[in-house]
Write an enzyme that holds these catalytic residues in place. Structure first.
Site, PDB file in Angstrom:
ATOM      1  N   ASN A  63       0.345  23.980  -9.662  1.00  0.00           N
ATOM      2  CA  ASN A  63      -1.128  24.058  -9.632  1.00  0.00           C
ATOM      3  C   ASN A  63      -1.658  25.151  -8.706  1.00  0.00           C
ATOM      4  O   ASN A  63      -2.759  25.642  -8.901  1.00  0.00           O
ATOM      5  CB  ASN A  63      -1.744  22.688  -9.319  1.00  0.00           C
ATOM      6  CG  ASN A  63      -1.335  22.148  -7.980  1.00  0.00           C
ATOM      7  OD1 ASN A  63      -0.357  22.600  -7.385  1.00  0.00           O
ATOM      8  ND2 ASN A  63      -2.070  21.171  -7.500  1.00  0.00           N
ATOM      9  N   GLY A 109       4.742  18.316  -4.464  1.00  0.00           N
ATOM     10  CA  GLY A 109       4.776  17.836  -5.843  1.00  0.00           C
ATOM     11  C   GLY A 109       4.425  16.363  -5.888  1.00  0.00           C
ATOM     12  O   GLY A 109       3.685  15.869  -5.030  1.00  0.00           O
ATOM     13  N   SER A 110       4.968  15.683  -6.873  1.00  0.00           N
ATOM     14  CA  SER A 110       4.589  14.284  -7.088  1.00  0.00           C
ATOM     15  C   SER A 110       5.290  13.366  -6.088  1.00  0.00           C
ATOM     16  O   SER A 110       6.351  13.688  -5.556  1.00  0.00           O
ATOM     17  CB  SER A 110       4.946  13.877  -8.509  1.00  0.00           C
ATOM     18  OG  SER A 110       6.341  13.997  -8.690  1.00  0.00           O
ATOM     19  N   VAL A 155       8.972  12.298  -7.226  1.00  0.00           N
ATOM     20  CA  VAL A 155      10.031  13.288  -6.974  1.00  0.00           C
ATOM     21  C   VAL A 155      10.223  13.464  -5.468  1.00  0.00           C
ATOM     22  O   VAL A 155      11.355  13.572  -4.987  1.00  0.00           O
ATOM     23  CB  VAL A 155       9.717  14.632  -7.666  1.00  0.00           C
ATOM     24  CG1 VAL A 155      10.752  15.689  -7.281  1.00  0.00           C
ATOM     25  CG2 VAL A 155       9.702  14.474  -9.180  1.00  0.00           C
ATOM     26  N   GLY A 156       9.130  13.431  -4.719  1.00  0.00           N
ATOM     27  CA  GLY A 156       9.228  13.552  -3.255  1.00  0.00           C
ATOM     28  C   GLY A 156      10.124  12.479  -2.668  1.00  0.00           C
ATOM     29  O   GLY A 156      10.920  12.739  -1.760  1.00  0.00           O
ATOM     30  N   GLU A 201       4.750  17.117   0.698  1.00  0.00           N
ATOM     31  CA  GLU A 201       3.311  17.086   0.416  1.00  0.00           C
ATOM     32  C   GLU A 201       3.167  16.556  -0.999  1.00  0.00           C
ATOM     33  O   GLU A 201       3.613  17.208  -1.941  1.00  0.00           O
ATOM     34  CB  GLU A 201       2.713  18.498   0.470  1.00  0.00           C
ATOM     35  CG  GLU A 201       2.659  19.111   1.848  1.00  0.00           C
ATOM     36  CD  GLU A 201       1.633  18.456   2.750  1.00  0.00           C
ATOM     37  OE1 GLU A 201       0.811  17.656   2.260  1.00  0.00           O
ATOM     38  OE2 GLU A 201       1.672  18.740   3.947  1.00  0.00           O
ATOM     39  N   CYS A 220      -4.257  18.662  -5.809  1.00  0.00           N
ATOM     40  CA  CYS A 220      -3.851  17.467  -5.062  1.00  0.00           C
ATOM     41  C   CYS A 220      -5.043  16.903  -4.300  1.00  0.00           C
ATOM     42  O   CYS A 220      -5.080  15.724  -3.988  1.00  0.00           O
ATOM     43  CB  CYS A 220      -2.714  17.792  -4.121  1.00  0.00           C
ATOM     44  SG  CYS A 220      -3.053  19.248  -3.167  1.00  0.00           S
ATOM     45  N   GLU A 263       1.311  21.127   6.740  1.00  0.00           N
ATOM     46  CA  GLU A 263       1.565  22.522   6.400  1.00  0.00           C
ATOM     47  C   GLU A 263       0.398  23.361   6.905  1.00  0.00           C
ATOM     48  O   GLU A 263      -0.612  22.837   7.363  1.00  0.00           O
ATOM     49  CB  GLU A 263       1.639  22.697   4.885  1.00  0.00           C
ATOM     50  CG  GLU A 263       2.799  21.994   4.249  1.00  0.00           C
ATOM     51  CD  GLU A 263       3.143  22.611   2.906  1.00  0.00           C
ATOM     52  OE1 GLU A 263       2.472  22.252   1.928  1.00  0.00           O
ATOM     53  OE2 GLU A 263       4.067  23.440   2.841  1.00  0.00           O
TER      54      GLU A 263
HETATM   55  P1  NAP Z   1       6.613  17.453  -9.728  1.00  0.00           P
HETATM   56  O1  NAP Z   1       6.922  17.090 -11.104  1.00  0.00           O
HETATM   57  O2  NAP Z   1       6.979  16.523  -8.636  1.00  0.00           O
HETATM   58  O3  NAP Z   1       7.306  18.882  -9.501  1.00  0.00           O
HETATM   59  C1  NAP Z   1       7.213  19.580  -8.285  1.00  0.00           C
HETATM   60  C2  NAP Z   1       8.428  20.464  -8.148  1.00  0.00           C
HETATM   61  O4  NAP Z   1       9.593  19.651  -8.006  1.00  0.00           O
HETATM   62  C3  NAP Z   1       8.683  21.356  -9.356  1.00  0.00           C
HETATM   63  O5  NAP Z   1       9.214  22.587  -8.924  1.00  0.00           O
HETATM   64  C4  NAP Z   1       9.738  20.567 -10.111  1.00  0.00           C
HETATM   65  O6  NAP Z   1      10.523  21.352 -10.980  1.00  0.00           O
HETATM   66  C5  NAP Z   1      10.561  20.030  -8.976  1.00  0.00           C
HETATM   67  N1  NAP Z   1      11.378  18.866  -9.297  1.00  0.00           N
HETATM   68  C6  NAP Z   1      11.261  17.997 -10.341  1.00  0.00           C
HETATM   69  N2  NAP Z   1      12.225  17.052 -10.282  1.00  0.00           N
HETATM   70  C7  NAP Z   1      12.975  17.327  -9.182  1.00  0.00           C
HETATM   71  C8  NAP Z   1      14.120  16.712  -8.585  1.00  0.00           C
HETATM   72  N3  NAP Z   1      14.673  15.616  -9.094  1.00  0.00           N
HETATM   73  N4  NAP Z   1      14.634  17.257  -7.465  1.00  0.00           N
HETATM   74  C9  NAP Z   1      14.070  18.352  -6.913  1.00  0.00           C
HETATM   75  N5  NAP Z   1      12.997  18.973  -7.437  1.00  0.00           N
HETATM   76  C10 NAP Z   1      12.445  18.467  -8.558  1.00  0.00           C
HETATM   77  O7  NAP Z   1       5.066  17.746  -9.519  1.00  0.00           O
HETATM   78  P2  NAP Z   1       4.138  18.656 -10.437  1.00  0.00           P
HETATM   79  O8  NAP Z   1       3.832  17.883 -11.656  1.00  0.00           O
HETATM   80  O9  NAP Z   1       4.708  20.010 -10.571  1.00  0.00           O
HETATM   81  O10 NAP Z   1       2.858  18.791  -9.514  1.00  0.00           O
HETATM   82  C11 NAP Z   1       1.841  17.847  -9.499  1.00  0.00           C
HETATM   83  C12 NAP Z   1       1.949  16.946  -8.298  1.00  0.00           C
HETATM   84  O11 NAP Z   1       1.972  17.721  -7.120  1.00  0.00           O
HETATM   85  C13 NAP Z   1       0.792  16.027  -8.134  1.00  0.00           C
HETATM   86  O12 NAP Z   1       1.245  14.741  -7.778  1.00  0.00           O
HETATM   87  C14 NAP Z   1      -0.001  16.617  -6.983  1.00  0.00           C
HETATM   88  O13 NAP Z   1      -0.791  15.731  -6.282  1.00  0.00           O
HETATM   89  C15 NAP Z   1       1.084  17.180  -6.170  1.00  0.00           C
HETATM   90  N6  NAP Z   1       0.589  18.238  -5.299  1.00  0.00           N
HETATM   91  C16 NAP Z   1       0.466  17.948  -3.978  1.00  0.00           C
HETATM   92  C17 NAP Z   1      -0.019  18.884  -3.101  1.00  0.00           C
HETATM   93  C18 NAP Z   1      -0.149  18.558  -1.650  1.00  0.00           C
HETATM   94  O14 NAP Z   1      -0.159  19.470  -0.843  1.00  0.00           O
HETATM   95  N7  NAP Z   1      -0.245  17.310  -1.255  1.00  0.00           N
HETATM   96  C19 NAP Z   1      -0.376  20.146  -3.565  1.00  0.00           C
HETATM   97  C20 NAP Z   1      -0.245  20.413  -4.939  1.00  0.00           C
HETATM   98  C21 NAP Z   1       0.258  19.438  -5.782  1.00  0.00           C
HETATM   99  P3  NAP Z   1      10.103  21.558 -12.545  1.00  0.00           P
HETATM  100  O15 NAP Z   1       8.801  22.245 -12.549  1.00  0.00           O
HETATM  101  O16 NAP Z   1      11.200  22.417 -13.057  1.00  0.00           O
HETATM  102  O17 NAP Z   1      10.057  20.203 -13.145  1.00  0.00           O
END
Ligand code: NAP
Ligand code: MG
Length: 496
Positions: free
Chosen positions: A153, A229-230, A233-234, A251, A285, A465
């Site tokens: 995003n 990320g989510s 996954v976190g 995060e 987010c 961060e």
């Molecule tokens: P995501 O599915 O968790 O993916 C984030 C990253 O993790 C991507 O690079 C993804 O790779 C990778 N990933 C997926 N599975 C993994 C695993 N098992 N081990 C290690 N890495 C893995 O999240 P998203 O859908 O891209 O992003 C949306 C989420 O991010 C939302 O929940 C949002 O709230 C959160 N977010 C939080 C912040 C904050 O600062 N709090 C900022 C922005 C977004 P792939 O893309 O190849 O699947």
């Protein structure tokens, strides 16, 4: 014309994935538009990049910090010069409107210069000793190889938030960008190379979370994993890091709230809610996905918000008249639509939107109508779970205390905001909201790079961060005692 093929970047060189596979990066506003093919890497590529970063760390850690910072100053200048083109490429791969993509690049520029300045600071402390002829100070140590895993995003801003402080602190990095938006991170990494980052200091490996992200987090030569990320996954990243006691900075999701009291400037509040809920198509987010409104102004507010939401112009973000772009991909479109069905089934009142947009030029993209639910009960799933789309729940409340209770009544704790002209109410809400970020008379989005960024509860695991707080993520303290008394002096004992 054939789509360009983008390589990994390891040890200062392009590298194809070991298994020779690629994946497609498509434009979410027009899926016929193929942006390029990126390496579908695996564990062997991740290993190779970590090895390069570990080797580079041996020299980079001892390069004077102001020299390390020179790379960031030069990168900041190149980013500024190419801002428009980088923003256009970002809109094409991610969908956010051009104005917002420019903001994303600007955030990387701001972070480059902010962190570059730290090259001449990275302050520690000097402090008196309890013993005579003894000197005490603290210095920051780099950690080593950092694995950075980022979402789609903020395809350039979030990588910059992690790479720049890591480099200025003397760490080396391997970054795995989100598979939906690898180009913006590829651009950033190549700009750092051009700016003089030595081979191995910044490495990029594209590919899936399981194929690259997981092996990176598990690699014994990685000392820190910084993940955005989510929450699901976190959690798994955190479990992977735990056995080796790796630093693990997470995060994650949000369920952010705007509180509107009856004395608020309603037009200002509507402007803020529109931007907070539908900016970046709700895929921030910090997006406002709950609006808690005092009963006295509830109907007036709802009417104005829905009117404005219906009037938003949706389309390709490269068109300057467009106010809201598409969702990132088909899966996200289905997930948002599913939440709308859940909201209806739970008894929330759908005021506008609630369906994909497929007419005319929107037919080949992942567009969704701006959606407002009213009369939402705070316990409903749409008021509890992160939707990450253009869907906002309006919840009536009986006053400030009730609003705070609703606001804090979720698993997440990233951002919150209040609209009021009552300074006492604003300060009480500021104290009571258990979120990492709080706004008065502004929406839940709009962080600036020199302040800490992050959240509480399921949003994060304790660090921040951005700002100076980022230095605490990417370095460790060493406390140094120098005894020049020429005799054994025992702390706590020889102090009489
Ligand atoms: P995501 O599915 O968790 O993916 C984030 C990253 O993790 C991507 O690079 C993804 O790779 C990778 N990933 C997926 N599975 C993994 C695993 N098992 N081990 C290690 N890495 C893995 O999240 P998203 O859908 O891209 O992003 C949306 C989420 O991010 C939302 O929940 C949002 O709230 C959160 N977010 C939080 C912040 C904050 O600062 N709090 C900022 C922005 C977004 P792939 O893309 O190849 O699947
Ligand atoms: Mg894409």
């Amino acid at each position: 014309m054939a789509a360009p093929i983008y390589c990994n970047f390891i040890n200062g060189r392009d590298a194809a994935s070991a298994r020779g596979k690629t994946f497609e990066n498509r434009n979410p506003a027009d899926t016929n538009d193929l942006i390029g093919l990126f390496q579908d890497s695996g564990p062997e590529d991740a290993r190779c990049a970590v090895a390069a970063a570990a080797e580079a760390f041996r020299t980079w850690r001892n390069v004077p910090a102001p020299r390390r910072a020179d790379v960031l100053f030069r990168a900041g200048r190149i980013l500024s010069e190419r801002k428009e083109q980088l923003a256009r490429e970002m809109t094409r791969e991610m969908g956010k409107v051009l104005e917002e993509a420019r903001g994303d690049v600007q955030e990387a520029i701001d972070m480059a210069f902010f962190m570059a300045g730290e090259g001449r600071r990275l302050y520690g402390q000097t402090t008196p000793s309890e013993l005579p002829d003894k000197f005490c100070m603290t210095v920051r140590m780099p950690l080593g190889v950092c694995a950075l895993i980022t979402p789609w995003n903020f395809p350039m801003a979030i990588p910059s938030w992690k790479i720049f402080p890591a480099l200025v602190c003397g760490d080396t990095v391997v970054i795995k960008p989100a598979s939906d938006t690898p180009l913006s991170c590829w651009n950033l990494v190549h700009i750092l190379h051009e700016a003089g980052a030595p081979p191995g200091v910044v490495n990029l490996v594209t590919g899936s979370g399981s194929g690259v992200g997981q092996p990176l987090a598990a690699d014994p030569d990685v000392r820190l994993v910084s993940f955005t990320g989510s929450t699901a996954v976190g959690r798994s990243v955190s479990e992977t890091c735990a056995p080796a006691f790796k630093h693990c900075n997470l995060e994650m999701g949000g369920k952010n709230v705007i509180i509107i009291l009856e004395d608020a400037d309603l037009d200002l509040a509507v402007d803020g809610c529109l931007w907070g809920a539908f900016g970046t198509t709700g895929q921030r987010c910090t997006a406002a996905s709950r609006i808690v409104v005092e009963e006295q102004v509830y109907n007036a507010f709802l009417e104005r918000l829905a009117g404005r939401a219906r009037a938003l112009r949706i389309g390709n973000g490269l068109d300057p008249s467009v106010q809201m772009g598409p969702l990132i991909n088909e899966k996200q479109l289905h997930s948002v639509d599913e939440y709308v069905r859940i909201g209806q089934a739970e008894g929330a009142r759908l005021v506008c939107g609630g369906h994909p947009l497929r007419h005319g030029p929107l037919a080949s993209g992942w567009f969704y109508a701006p959606t407002v639910f009213a009369d939402v009960d705070p316990r409903m799933r749409i008021a509890q779970e992160e939707i990450f789309g253009p869907v906002v729940s309006v919840i009536p409340c009986r006053g400030l205390d009730h609003a705070i209770e609703i606001g804090n009544g979720v698993a997440y704790g990233l951002s919150s905001s209040i609209y009021t002209r009552d300074v006492n109410a604003a300060f009480r809400a500021m104290r009571e909201m258990y979120t990492g970020i709080f706004y008065v008379n502004a929406p839940t989005i709009g962080a600036e790079v020199h302040l800490p960024f992050g959240g509480t509860k399921d949003t994060g695991n304790g660090h921040r961060e951005s700002g100076l707080a980022a230095l605490d993520q990417f370095s460790e303290w060493k406390s140094v005692y120098v005894d020049y008394s020429n005799r054994l002096q025992r702390a706590q004992i020889d102090t009489e």
